[in-house]
Design a protein around this motif. Structure first.
Motif, PDB file in Angstrom:
ATOM      1  N   THR A  56      38.374  38.403  42.405  1.00  0.00           N
ATOM      2  CA  THR A  56      39.287  38.594  41.279  1.00  0.00           C
ATOM      3  C   THR A  56      39.018  37.573  40.182  1.00  0.00           C
ATOM      4  O   THR A  56      38.414  36.539  40.419  1.00  0.00           O
ATOM      5  CB  THR A  56      40.773  38.605  41.703  1.00  0.00           C
ATOM      6  OG1 THR A  56      41.537  39.223  40.661  1.00  0.00           O
ATOM      7  CG2 THR A  56      41.336  37.236  41.958  1.00  0.00           C
ATOM      8  N   GLY A  57      39.444  37.942  38.974  1.00  0.00           N
ATOM      9  CA  GLY A  57      39.269  37.072  37.817  1.00  0.00           C
ATOM     10  C   GLY A  57      40.622  36.643  37.294  1.00  0.00           C
ATOM     11  O   GLY A  57      41.584  37.408  37.351  1.00  0.00           O
ATOM     12  N   GLN A 101      42.547  35.103  33.917  1.00  0.00           N
ATOM     13  CA  GLN A 101      42.420  34.780  32.498  1.00  0.00           C
ATOM     14  C   GLN A 101      42.975  33.390  32.252  1.00  0.00           C
ATOM     15  O   GLN A 101      44.093  33.095  32.652  1.00  0.00           O
ATOM     16  CB  GLN A 101      43.221  35.767  31.670  1.00  0.00           C
ATOM     17  CG  GLN A 101      42.470  37.028  31.462  1.00  0.00           C
ATOM     18  CD  GLN A 101      42.294  37.344  29.985  1.00  0.00           C
ATOM     19  OE1 GLN A 101      41.942  36.483  29.178  1.00  0.00           O
ATOM     20  NE2 GLN A 101      42.527  38.573  29.638  1.00  0.00           N
ATOM     21  N   PHE A 151      36.891  33.856  39.932  1.00  0.00           N
ATOM     22  CA  PHE A 151      36.331  33.230  38.730  1.00  0.00           C
ATOM     23  C   PHE A 151      37.354  33.150  37.606  1.00  0.00           C
ATOM     24  O   PHE A 151      38.352  33.873  37.586  1.00  0.00           O
ATOM     25  CB  PHE A 151      35.078  33.981  38.263  1.00  0.00           C
ATOM     26  CG  PHE A 151      35.359  35.359  37.764  1.00  0.00           C
ATOM     27  CD1 PHE A 151      35.428  36.433  38.622  1.00  0.00           C
ATOM     28  CD2 PHE A 151      35.581  35.581  36.406  1.00  0.00           C
ATOM     29  CE1 PHE A 151      35.704  37.710  38.160  1.00  0.00           C
ATOM     30  CE2 PHE A 151      35.862  36.856  35.935  1.00  0.00           C
ATOM     31  CZ  PHE A 151      35.927  37.911  36.815  1.00  0.00           C
ATOM     32  N   VAL A 199      39.616  44.251  45.124  1.00  0.00           N
ATOM     33  CA  VAL A 199      39.953  43.507  43.917  1.00  0.00           C
ATOM     34  C   VAL A 199      41.480  43.420  43.783  1.00  0.00           C
ATOM     35  O   VAL A 199      42.128  44.388  43.372  1.00  0.00           O
ATOM     36  CB  VAL A 199      39.347  44.196  42.669  1.00  0.00           C
ATOM     37  CG1 VAL A 199      39.610  43.367  41.420  1.00  0.00           C
ATOM     38  CG2 VAL A 199      37.852  44.437  42.849  1.00  0.00           C
ATOM     39  N   VAL A 204      44.696  42.766  41.955  1.00  0.00           N
ATOM     40  CA  VAL A 204      45.095  42.641  40.541  1.00  0.00           C
ATOM     41  C   VAL A 204      46.538  43.084  40.380  1.00  0.00           C
ATOM     42  O   VAL A 204      47.090  43.771  41.236  1.00  0.00           O
ATOM     43  CB  VAL A 204      44.240  43.530  39.596  1.00  0.00           C
ATOM     44  CG1 VAL A 204      42.884  42.929  39.340  1.00  0.00           C
ATOM     45  CG2 VAL A 204      44.128  44.948  40.112  1.00  0.00           C
ATOM     46  N   GLN A 210      46.478  46.032  35.554  1.00  0.00           N
ATOM     47  CA  GLN A 210      45.004  46.106  35.583  1.00  0.00           C
ATOM     48  C   GLN A 210      44.499  47.323  36.354  1.00  0.00           C
ATOM     49  O   GLN A 210      43.292  47.533  36.485  1.00  0.00           O
ATOM     50  CB  GLN A 210      44.423  44.844  36.220  1.00  0.00           C
ATOM     51  CG  GLN A 210      44.761  43.570  35.480  1.00  0.00           C
ATOM     52  CD  GLN A 210      44.167  43.547  34.087  1.00  0.00           C
ATOM     53  OE1 GLN A 210      43.006  43.885  33.887  1.00  0.00           O
ATOM     54  NE2 GLN A 210      44.973  43.184  33.101  1.00  0.00           N
TER      55      GLN A 210
HETATM   56  N1  TRP Z   1      41.570  41.446  33.118  1.00  0.00           N
HETATM   57  C1  TRP Z   1      42.106  40.596  34.156  1.00  0.00           C
HETATM   58  C2  TRP Z   1      43.514  40.122  33.745  1.00  0.00           C
HETATM   59  O1  TRP Z   1      43.838  40.096  32.576  1.00  0.00           O
HETATM   60  C3  TRP Z   1      41.211  39.413  34.405  1.00  0.00           C
HETATM   61  C4  TRP Z   1      39.865  39.854  34.911  1.00  0.00           C
HETATM   62  C5  TRP Z   1      38.690  39.825  34.234  1.00  0.00           C
HETATM   63  C6  TRP Z   1      39.602  40.416  36.197  1.00  0.00           C
HETATM   64  N2  TRP Z   1      37.684  40.313  35.014  1.00  0.00           N
HETATM   65  C7  TRP Z   1      38.194  40.676  36.211  1.00  0.00           C
HETATM   66  C8  TRP Z   1      40.392  40.713  37.310  1.00  0.00           C
HETATM   67  C9  TRP Z   1      37.574  41.241  37.345  1.00  0.00           C
HETATM   68  C10 TRP Z   1      39.774  41.266  38.422  1.00  0.00           C
HETATM   69  C11 TRP Z   1      38.380  41.539  38.436  1.00  0.00           C
HETATM   70  O2  TRP Z   1      44.292  39.741  34.611  1.00  0.00           O
END
Ligand code: TRP
Ligand code: ADP
Length: 321
Positions: free
Chosen positions: A5-6, A8, A37, A140, A142, A146
């Protein structure tokens, strides 16, 4: 099984972020491989202030490590340290229909909020898909908001695999926490930066205490029983207190004779104690910025290795090699 997962980097993290995103991510470290990340490229769609971007990235890194992200169990890096993600985003773009992006609600929401309609903002879901697919991710986690971006990601996998071979990309799945896992803000709406109703995870004691003591309550008299349905104090207290303390709090609400000021004090104490160890860990991390840097560098090296492996496969499939 690989979880990715990402996050922000967009300002002070709050209790909603902790229970909705950070704690689940920390728990998932125990099951299979965890890839986490900091989405600094994505943050650039809304922040054009270099100092602010740097500060926010550093802040999220420290806070996430303080909240239990363990570099021995997870790969943790800064998105832009693996710039190859942009190449995969480009490859995905070549099969991505305009209509798929035009339907994305989050893009329309951001425009409605006054964020300028750049190409990057429009292409945001393609970069997000590349983030996920560059590491052969399976799961993933989220937030609900998302979900649509994960659907775009899955659509892109189908298109690439139909065009270039079934083994080109791995199909990921979204993990969305229950709707009930929504943490209420100090005004009763969903806790969110955009509503200005957050309780931060970290900060100075005095202003935070004031924030808790300012929670809006109804006008039930001290001696009367207090409503337990829809009580922000109770909902938040439940997150921080032990089960037995929560039961006492419920009983005291129903009995009457205790005012909201006392209940807020209990909430404050439970909240402050809940994050005590994380606060200590955070202070240690802030005193040792070299350590945080080293964690992110090691994570980036590991992520890049995996990214190279996947990208080589994709380049071959599409005919770049
Ligand atoms: N868009 C996600 C958010 O705003 C953050 C994000 C970017 C993300 N790349 C990702 C989440 C890849 C999961 C996988 O919370
Ligand atoms: P914000 O709404 O404050 O802008 P973000 O959208 O940046 O927060 O959320 C980052 C992560 O934290 C997402 O995974 C989201 O689902 C989670 N999150 C944010 N607010 C809450 C909340 N009130 N309850 C549960 N999870 C939340």
């Amino acid at each position: 099984m690989r979880t990715l997962t990402g996050l922000q980097p967009s300002g002070t993290l709050h209790v909603g972020n902790y229970f909705g995103a950070m704690r689940p991510a920390v728990q998932l470290q125990e099951q299979g491989e965890a890839y986490y990340f900091i989405a600094d490229y994505h943050a650039m769609t809304t922040t054009h202030d270099p100092a602010e971007l740097r500060e926010n990235v550093q802040g999220v890194a420290v806070d996430f490590l303080a909240c239990g992200l363990d570099p021995a169990k997870s790969v943790f890096w800064k998105q832009s340290e693996v710039p190859e993600v942009n190449e995969l985003a480009w490859i995905l773009s070549t099969v991505c229909p305009m209509g798929l992006l035009e339907r994305c609600v989050s893009y329309k929401d951001k425009i409605a909020k006054g964020i300028s309609a750049s190409h990057a903002l429009f292409a945001y879901p393609v970069l997000m898909a590349a983030d996920i697919l560059l590491y052969d991710s399976n799961r993933v986690p989220v937030g609900e908001d998302q979900k649509q971006h994960l659907e775009v990601t899955r659509d892109l996998v189908t298109k690439i695999n139909e065009q270039f071979g079934e083994e080109t990309l791995v199909l990921p799945e979204a993990i969305i926490p229950d709707a009930v896992a929504k943490v209420p803000g100090l005004d009763g709406q969903k806790m969110s930066k955009s509503y200005n109703n957050t309780l931060p995870i970290f900060g100075d004691e005095k202003p935070l205490r004031k924030t808790v003591m300012r929670i809006v309550t109804d006008s039930t008299a001290v001696e009367d029983p207090k409503p337990t349905e829809g009580s922000i104090i109770l909902e938040l207290y439940k997150l921080f207190a032990s089960e037995s303390d929560y039961e006492v709090m419920m009983k005291d609400h129903k009995a009457g004779g205790i005012g909201y000021g006392d209940f807020k004090k209990r909430l404050w104490e439970a909240y402050w104690a809940f994050f005590a160890l994380m606060r200590e860990r955070r202070a240690e991390l802030l005193a040792d910025p070299g350590y945080v840097e080293q964690v992110l560098a090691a994570g980036a090296a590991q992520a890049r290795e995996e990214a190279d492996r996947v990208l080589r496969r994709v380049r071959r499939a599409v005919g770049l090699r």
